[in-house]
Write an enzyme that holds these catalytic residues in place. Structure first.
Site, mmCIF file in Angstrom:
data_model
loop_
_atom_site.group_PDB
_atom_site.id
_atom_site.type_symbol
_atom_site.label_atom_id
_atom_site.label_comp_id
_atom_site.label_asym_id
_atom_site.label_seq_id
_atom_site.Cartn_x
_atom_site.Cartn_y
_atom_site.Cartn_z
ATOM 1 N N LYS A 144 54.156 39.910 30.057
ATOM 2 C CA LYS A 144 53.598 40.760 29.007
ATOM 3 C C LYS A 144 54.644 41.566 28.204
ATOM 4 O O LYS A 144 55.100 41.089 27.194
ATOM 5 C CB LYS A 144 52.500 41.639 29.595
ATOM 6 C CG LYS A 144 51.268 40.793 29.957
ATOM 7 C CD LYS A 144 50.000 41.591 30.075
ATOM 8 C CE LYS A 144 48.786 40.682 29.974
ATOM 9 N NZ LYS A 144 48.106 40.438 31.234
ATOM 10 N N TYR B 15 43.146 40.657 39.048
ATOM 11 C CA TYR B 15 43.300 39.653 37.985
ATOM 12 C C TYR B 15 44.740 39.147 38.002
ATOM 13 O O TYR B 15 45.678 39.943 37.996
ATOM 14 C CB TYR B 15 42.969 40.216 36.597
ATOM 15 C CG TYR B 15 43.178 39.179 35.525
ATOM 16 C CD1 TYR B 15 42.253 38.150 35.353
ATOM 17 C CD2 TYR B 15 44.327 39.174 34.741
ATOM 18 C CE1 TYR B 15 42.466 37.150 34.407
ATOM 19 C CE2 TYR B 15 44.541 38.185 33.795
ATOM 20 C CZ TYR B 15 43.607 37.177 33.631
ATOM 21 O OH TYR B 15 43.835 36.190 32.706
ATOM 22 N N TYR C 55 38.152 33.626 25.901
ATOM 23 C CA TYR C 55 36.822 33.826 26.484
ATOM 24 C C TYR C 55 35.721 33.916 25.425
ATOM 25 O O TYR C 55 35.012 34.905 25.341
ATOM 26 C CB TYR C 55 36.815 35.083 27.366
ATOM 27 C CG TYR C 55 37.617 34.890 28.631
ATOM 28 C CD1 TYR C 55 37.031 34.286 29.740
ATOM 29 C CD2 TYR C 55 38.949 35.275 28.698
ATOM 30 C CE1 TYR C 55 37.759 34.081 30.891
ATOM 31 C CE2 TYR C 55 39.686 35.065 29.853
ATOM 32 C CZ TYR C 55 39.082 34.474 30.943
ATOM 33 O OH TYR C 55 39.801 34.261 32.074
ATOM 34 N N ASP D 178 52.230 41.523 41.554
ATOM 35 C CA ASP D 178 52.024 41.057 40.187
ATOM 36 C C ASP D 178 52.105 42.277 39.265
ATOM 37 O O ASP D 178 51.137 43.019 39.133
ATOM 38 C CB ASP D 178 50.675 40.353 40.095
ATOM 39 C CG ASP D 178 50.353 39.880 38.679
ATOM 40 O OD1 ASP D 178 51.091 40.245 37.746
ATOM 41 O OD2 ASP D 178 49.348 39.158 38.520
HETATM 42 C C1 LIG Z 1 47.782 39.170 31.866
HETATM 43 C C2 LIG Z 1 48.037 39.058 33.311
HETATM 44 C C3 LIG Z 1 48.375 37.827 33.911
HETATM 45 C C4 LIG Z 1 48.415 36.532 33.143
HETATM 46 O O1 LIG Z 1 49.381 36.524 32.144
HETATM 47 P P1 LIG Z 1 49.256 35.500 30.911
HETATM 48 O O2 LIG Z 1 50.519 35.695 30.146
HETATM 49 O O3 LIG Z 1 48.018 35.890 30.163
HETATM 50 O O4 LIG Z 1 49.145 34.136 31.496
HETATM 51 C C5 LIG Z 1 48.625 37.818 35.259
HETATM 52 N N1 LIG Z 1 48.570 38.949 35.993
HETATM 53 C C6 LIG Z 1 48.247 40.133 35.464
HETATM 54 C C7 LIG Z 1 48.218 41.350 36.329
HETATM 55 C C8 LIG Z 1 47.966 40.234 34.104
HETATM 56 O O5 LIG Z 1 47.614 41.423 33.576
#
Ligand SMILES: *Cc1c(COP(=O)(O)O)cnc(C)c1O
Length: 430
Positions: free
Chosen positions: A275, A145, A18, A246
């Site tokens: 992550k 997000y 970004y 997620d």
């Molecule tokens: C960081 C994140 C993503 C995306 O993961 P990337 O490895 O950056 O593509 C998706 N969902 C959540 C909740 C996140 O924190």
């Protein structure tokens, strides 16, 4: 070694997350990292408050993670996953199936969080095709997000991710107001009203609900009430809809439970993790689902699940993830995260009385200071580096999510740096 010429090249040729190519904010060269510290090219050591965006939970340069990687490398670094399998992938998926809720037994290995989200949404679409229906809409929460690829972006907060830029190109889904009732607040049943109305209204078109359980991360660092999540689960059951959780940010202990869904005692139909999966060593993510969803997908016209990245199941990433999950299974994280939470409550919450501050909240190993005015990123970042800490604020949020292995002294240093930063109005926009 990092020369002025390297810095110039970086500014002129390399995009960072970004950022503008025209007038990028300064970047700080890091040449080594160990434990909870990042070492700058000029030799300064910074206490890391970010875990490299939720990932480096065990700290940097961990000898066991390093060993897992080099041992795997001596065997093979990569091999295609089509028609081939390997011990590291099997070991990892076995661990994932064991540590997640019992109903989640089928694993798809993806190469990043965004891809895991794409995969989860595609699973939901193919699930309905398998049931002989075309359903293409998702219900989600504002302030969410889910990543930067297009399907993931379509369920991110419409303002934060600038849906207006992509009008006509981005699929349009349904957004409920972000939950207002905080994690520690008394539950207000009307908090769920908008969601309840939307899911009832669109039940026939919806493929799934997708959300971040309990913690909305990059969309605002908000912690919402477990009752909200329970009601989402109940509503999905009532209308026969899939629930996608997620947990890419929240998974693997960050909120004080192994998975944030545990705060509400619910099981999603599809779970995304990423992550911290490899302890921050390699990019890897996974999407898990139930046998029923997997079987139904196979009944769609395609006859199979339509996804298969080149580096799927990369052995190096799998091997280091196996070791990271083994470290977690040893259980030390529970004591560590609880200690971080206690200390953040004792030391960060008092910043509430500072005039710049709108709110301070803590959950597990996450501490958030929300300010009234947006931060002046360049000025504040420089101040933090001068204080010997690495904290990366955004918008009106200054937040900490340190590696679990951080010491009490180092954590205090992070909190003190935030306290000191709040005293200078030049760190904030007008
Ligand atoms: C960081 C994140 C993503 C995306 O993961 P990337 O490895 O950056 O593509 C998706 N969902 C959540 C909740 C996140 O924190």
């Amino acid at each position: 070694m990092f020369t002025p010429e390297d810095a110039r090249f970086d500014r002129q040729h390399i995009w960072h997350p970004y950022t503008s190519m025209q007038d990028p904010l300064p970047c700080y060269p890091v040449v080594a990292a160990h434990g909870f510290q990042l070492q700058l090219a000029d030799g300064r050591e910074l206490v890391d408050g970010m875990s490299s965006w939720w990932a480096a939970i065990h700290g940097y340069n961990h000898p066991r993670l390093n060993r897992a990687l080099t041992q795997q490398m001596a065997q093979m670094s990569h091999v295609m996953f089509g028609g081939i399998t390997h011990p590291a992938a099997v070991a990892l998926c076995r661990q994932l199936v064991t540590m997640t809720p019992a109903a989640l037994e089928c694993v798809f290995l993806a190469d990043s969080g965004s891809v895991a989200v794409e995969v989860s949404m595609k699973m939901a679409l193919q699930y309905w095709l398998g049931r002989g229906e075309t359903r293409q809409q998702f219900l989600t929460l504002k302030r969410g997000y889910h990543g930067d690829t297009f399907a993931a972006m379509s369920v991110c907060d419409p303002e934060n991710s600038m849906h207006s830029l992509w009008r006509g190109y981005l699929p349009e889904h349904h957004f409920a107001e972000a939950p207002a009732c905080g994690f520690d607040d008394e539950w207000q049943s009307q908090d769920f009203d908008v969601f309840a109305r939307l899911i009832e209204q669109h039940q026939q078109q919806l493929a799934a609900v997708i959300l971040e359980p309990i913690v909305q991360g990059a969309g605002g660092m908000r912690f919402y009430h477990p009752r909200y999540l329970q009601q989402v689960r109940e509503a999905c059951d009532r209308y026969g809809l899939l629930l996608i959780a997620d947990e890419i940010a929240t998974g693997f202990g960050r909120t004080g439970r192994l998975f944030a869904c545990e705060h509400a005692d619910i099981t999603p139909d599809i779970l995304c993790v990423g992550k911290a999966l490899t302890g921050g060593m390699m990019t890897l993510a996974a999407t898990l689902t139930t046998r029923e969803v997997a079987d139904t997908i196979s009944r769609s016209a395609a006859g199979c699940f339509m996804h298969g990245p080149t580096f799927m199941g990369n052995p190096l990433a799998c091997a280091v993830a196996v070791e990271s999950l083994t470290l977690l299974a040893e259980g030390e994280w529970q004591r560590q995260v609880a200690a971080i939470e206690r200390q953040l409550r004792a030391e960060l919450l008092p910043l509430r009385s500072a005039p710049q501050v709108a709110d301070v909240r803590v959950l597990g190993a996450i501490g958030v200071v929300e300010t009234h005015r947006a931060v002046n990123m360049a000025a504040l970042q420089q101040f933090f580096v001068e204080q010997g800490v690495w904290i990366r604020p955004f918008g009106r949020l200054i937040y900490l999510m340190p590696p679990y292995i951080i010491t009490p002294q180092a954590l205090s240093k992070l909190v003190q740096a935030i306290g000191a930063a709040l005293e200078h109005s030049s760190h904030f926009a007008d």
